[in-house]
Design a protein around this motif. Structure first.
Motif, PDB file in Angstrom:
ATOM      1  N   TYR A  13       2.603  -0.117   4.368  1.00 54.34           N
ATOM      2  CA  TYR A  13       3.915  -0.732   4.243  1.00 54.34           C
ATOM      3  C   TYR A  13       4.164  -1.717   5.379  1.00 54.34           C
ATOM      4  O   TYR A  13       3.701  -1.522   6.514  1.00 54.34           O
ATOM      5  N   THR A  14       4.919  -2.748   5.068  1.00 53.73           N
ATOM      6  CA  THR A  14       5.303  -3.714   6.095  1.00 53.73           C
ATOM      7  C   THR A  14       6.411  -3.105   6.960  1.00 53.73           C
ATOM      8  O   THR A  14       7.047  -2.109   6.588  1.00 53.73           O
ATOM      9  N   ASP A  15       6.653  -3.696   8.118  1.00 52.71           N
ATOM     10  CA  ASP A  15       7.716  -3.206   8.994  1.00 52.71           C
ATOM     11  C   ASP A  15       9.060  -3.243   8.275  1.00 52.71           C
ATOM     12  O   ASP A  15       9.890  -2.336   8.433  1.00 52.71           O
ATOM     13  N   LEU A  21       4.778  -9.893  -3.852  1.00 50.49           N
ATOM     14  CA  LEU A  21       3.947  -8.902  -3.179  1.00 50.49           C
ATOM     15  C   LEU A  21       4.082  -9.051  -1.661  1.00 50.49           C
ATOM     16  O   LEU A  21       4.390 -10.140  -1.172  1.00 50.49           O
ATOM     17  N   PRO A  22       3.861  -7.973  -0.885  1.00 56.74           N
ATOM     18  CA  PRO A  22       3.412  -6.656  -1.356  1.00 56.74           C
ATOM     19  C   PRO A  22       4.549  -5.711  -1.737  1.00 56.74           C
ATOM     20  O   PRO A  22       4.324  -4.678  -2.327  1.00 56.74           O
ATOM     21  N   GLU A  23       5.792  -6.089  -1.384  1.00 59.41           N
ATOM     22  CA  GLU A  23       6.906  -5.155  -1.571  1.00 59.41           C
ATOM     23  C   GLU A  23       7.199  -4.859  -3.033  1.00 59.41           C
ATOM     24  O   GLU A  23       7.544  -3.731  -3.390  1.00 59.41           O
ATOM     25  N   ILE A  24       7.075  -5.868  -3.885  1.00 57.90           N
ATOM     26  CA  ILE A  24       7.377  -5.680  -5.303  1.00 57.90           C
ATOM     27  C   ILE A  24       6.109  -5.899  -6.115  1.00 57.90           C
ATOM     28  O   ILE A  24       5.598  -7.018  -6.191  1.00 57.90           O
ATOM     29  N   GLU A  25       5.598  -4.828  -6.699  1.00 59.31           N
ATOM     30  CA  GLU A  25       4.414  -4.906  -7.542  1.00 59.31           C
ATOM     31  C   GLU A  25       4.835  -5.004  -9.003  1.00 59.31           C
ATOM     32  O   GLU A  25       5.918  -4.533  -9.375  1.00 59.31           O
ATOM     33  N   MET A  26       3.971  -5.575  -9.829  1.00 58.45           N
ATOM     34  CA  MET A  26       4.330  -5.751 -11.227  1.00 58.45           C
ATOM     35  C   MET A  26       4.642  -4.425 -11.920  1.00 58.45           C
ATOM     36  O   MET A  26       5.502  -4.359 -12.800  1.00 58.45           O
ATOM     37  N   LYS A  27       3.962  -3.348 -11.499  1.00 55.87           N
ATOM     38  CA  LYS A  27       4.190  -2.054 -12.140  1.00 55.87           C
ATOM     39  C   LYS A  27       5.623  -1.563 -11.945  1.00 55.87           C
ATOM     40  O   LYS A  27       6.094  -0.705 -12.700  1.00 55.87           O
ATOM     41  N   ASN A  28       6.327  -2.100 -10.959  1.00 54.66           N
ATOM     42  CA  ASN A  28       7.715  -1.710 -10.704  1.00 54.66           C
ATOM     43  C   ASN A  28       8.727  -2.745 -11.179  1.00 54.66           C
ATOM     44  O   ASN A  28       9.936  -2.533 -11.045  1.00 54.66           O
ATOM     45  N   PHE A  29       8.240  -3.854 -11.729  1.00 55.98           N
ATOM     46  CA  PHE A  29       9.133  -4.924 -12.172  1.00 55.98           C
ATOM     47  C   PHE A  29       9.835  -4.476 -13.449  1.00 55.98           C
ATOM     48  O   PHE A  29       9.196  -4.109 -14.422  1.00 55.98           O
ATOM     49  N   ARG A  30      11.155  -4.510 -13.451  1.00 54.46           N
ATOM     50  CA  ARG A  30      11.945  -4.009 -14.581  1.00 54.46           C
ATOM     51  C   ARG A  30      12.981  -5.036 -15.024  1.00 54.46           C
ATOM     52  O   ARG A  30      13.254  -6.009 -14.335  1.00 54.46           O
ATOM     53  N   LEU A  34      15.687  -6.756   1.944  1.00 58.65           N
ATOM     54  CA  LEU A  34      14.257  -6.959   1.698  1.00 58.65           C
ATOM     55  C   LEU A  34      13.986  -7.379   0.255  1.00 58.65           C
ATOM     56  O   LEU A  34      13.412  -8.438  -0.004  1.00 58.65           O
ATOM     57  N   TYR A  35      14.389  -6.554  -0.693  1.00 59.83           N
ATOM     58  CA  TYR A  35      14.085  -6.840  -2.095  1.00 59.83           C
ATOM     59  C   TYR A  35      14.952  -7.983  -2.621  1.00 59.83           C
ATOM     60  O   TYR A  35      14.503  -8.816  -3.414  1.00 59.83           O
TER      61      TYR A  35
END
Length: 392
Positions: A80-82, A236-245, A266-267
């Motif tokens: 994870y990033t800071d 990326l890296p915080e939001i991956e496609m598998k979590n995109f809704r 962040l998001y």
């Protein structure tokens, strides 16, 4: 008469009979021995350490059968990033902190509108007699609204220009939440548009929202071009496609969730930078993806995955069906209030249907408390029908 001596034969007197063969000593069947030993070792190991993966595991033991992936080394966790570490720490602490109980819990009704609210008179009738149980906030992005209901007077907040499809829509939602959170008695936060109308009495809606254990945020996975097709790898890296809704922007959320939305940068910053119409040749609509994706990452079990506001997308256009005077009837409204299953359809050619029951604290109940998109001309008809269709 022959004597015993005569009967003895010497070695040279032995005759080799024709056809007799010399047999070599028998070889030991080593391969059979090895096979038997292998099977024995296998059975012993299977008994001591029963396989827990494939269907073969049930030959020896049906207990604790696991996937074959459980026997493989775990996949390395993403570092994870800071910023992610800090964000997760804040969100975790907010969600774990017991909510301070209010002696006078209220619902914050937050209206997102370009100007005046055409259904103020209907909302006025809805609010009557329930003073002290609700708060009203109006975000008018184009013109200063003219109010006809006392419940809406002096309830305007500072607004800013809102452009459909851009992050300014999310900014307006967050601005409404920030203002509503200043009142510690507000425990539920409902986002509504200028074309929304209530479907039930105030008491029914108050109990439905105040005593729920989740927030009603629409959230589903759409593999099509108007879902995952809008995703950008720059998230990326915080939001991956598998979590995109994806989901409707109209929500009802509890106070803890409203707080973490305001705490998030962040998001939100990822969507601000990489989700906008035309970016990378895609039409990413921030208000349709930000909150569903955010909650999928930080608290997927805390949302209901459907919105309490009904809208009809059956026309399959960029905007939902707009109800006109000729469409309004008691039957229409009762049909909407009878829906107890949430349905989503993917935007790809397969048109995959996803559906699940609308569960309120584990009990299947009607999904929708509000409905849109009603034309302003339907006001008088809705006022006449309100006392009938709003009965819980």
């Amino acid at each position: 008469m022959k004597t015993v001596k005569d009967l003895r034969l010497g070695a040279g007197d032995v005759q080799i009979l024709p056809g007799s063969r010399h047999r070599p000593p028998m070889k030991k069947p080593m391969w059979i021995i090895v096979l038997v030993l292998f099977v024995c070792v296998f059975l012993i190991c299977a008994y001591i350490y029963p396989p827990k993966s494939s269907s073969a595991c049930y030959i020896f033991s049906s207990e604790n059968c696991r996937s074959i992936t459980d026997w493989l080394p775990p996949a390395p966790a993403r570092e994870y990033t800071d910023e992610e570490i800090a964000s997760r720490a804040v969100v975790r602490d907010i969600l774990k902190t017991p909510l301070a109980l209010s002696k006078n819990p209220k619902i914050a009704f937050m209206f997102l509108s370009p100007g005046s609210l055409p259904f103020e008179r209907l909302w006025d009738k809805f609010f009557q007699g329930h003073e002290g149980k609700f708060s009203v906030y109006v975000h008018a992005s184009k013109t200063k609204p003219i109010h006809v209901s006392r419940y809406f007077v002096d309830r305007d907040i500072r607004s800013a220009q809102v452009v459909w499809g851009k992050i300014s829509m999310v900014n307006a939602e967050r601005r409404l939440l920030a203002n509503a959170l200043q009142d510690p008695d507000n425990q539920q936060f409902v986002l509504l548009s200028d074309s929304c109308v209530p479907l039930y009495t105030f008491d029914y809606i108050f109990d439905y929202l105040m005593y729920t254990n989740v927030s009603f945020v629409d959230c589903f996975m759409d593999p099509g071009p108007h879902g995952n097709g809008r995703y950008s790898k720059r998230m990326l890296p915080e939001i991956e496609m598998k979590n995109f809704r994806k989901g409707a922007q109209w929500f009802s959320m509890k106070r803890q969730h409203a707080v973490i939305v305001m705490a998030d940068n962040l998001y939100y910053s990822k969507f601000k930078a990489y989700c906008q119409p035309g970016f990378e040749g895609k039409n990413c609509i921030a208000d349709e993806h930000y909150l569903p994706t955010f909650f999928q990452i930080v608290d997927p079990g805390g949302i209901a995955n459907w919105s309490t506001t009904h809208v009809d997308w059956s026309e399959r256009k960029w905007h939902p069906k707009s109800y006109r005077v000729r469409d309004i009837s008691y039957e229409l409204l009762k049909n909407i209030t009878s829906i107890d299953v949430s349905v989503h359809v993917s935007s790809d050619e397969k048109r995959q249907v996803q559906s699940w029951p609308c569960l309120w604290n584990g009990i299947q109940k009607p999904c929708y408390l509000f409905a849109r998109k009603f034309n302003p001309g339907t006001l008088n008809t809705l006022l006449q029908l309100f006392s009938n269709y709003s009965a819980s």
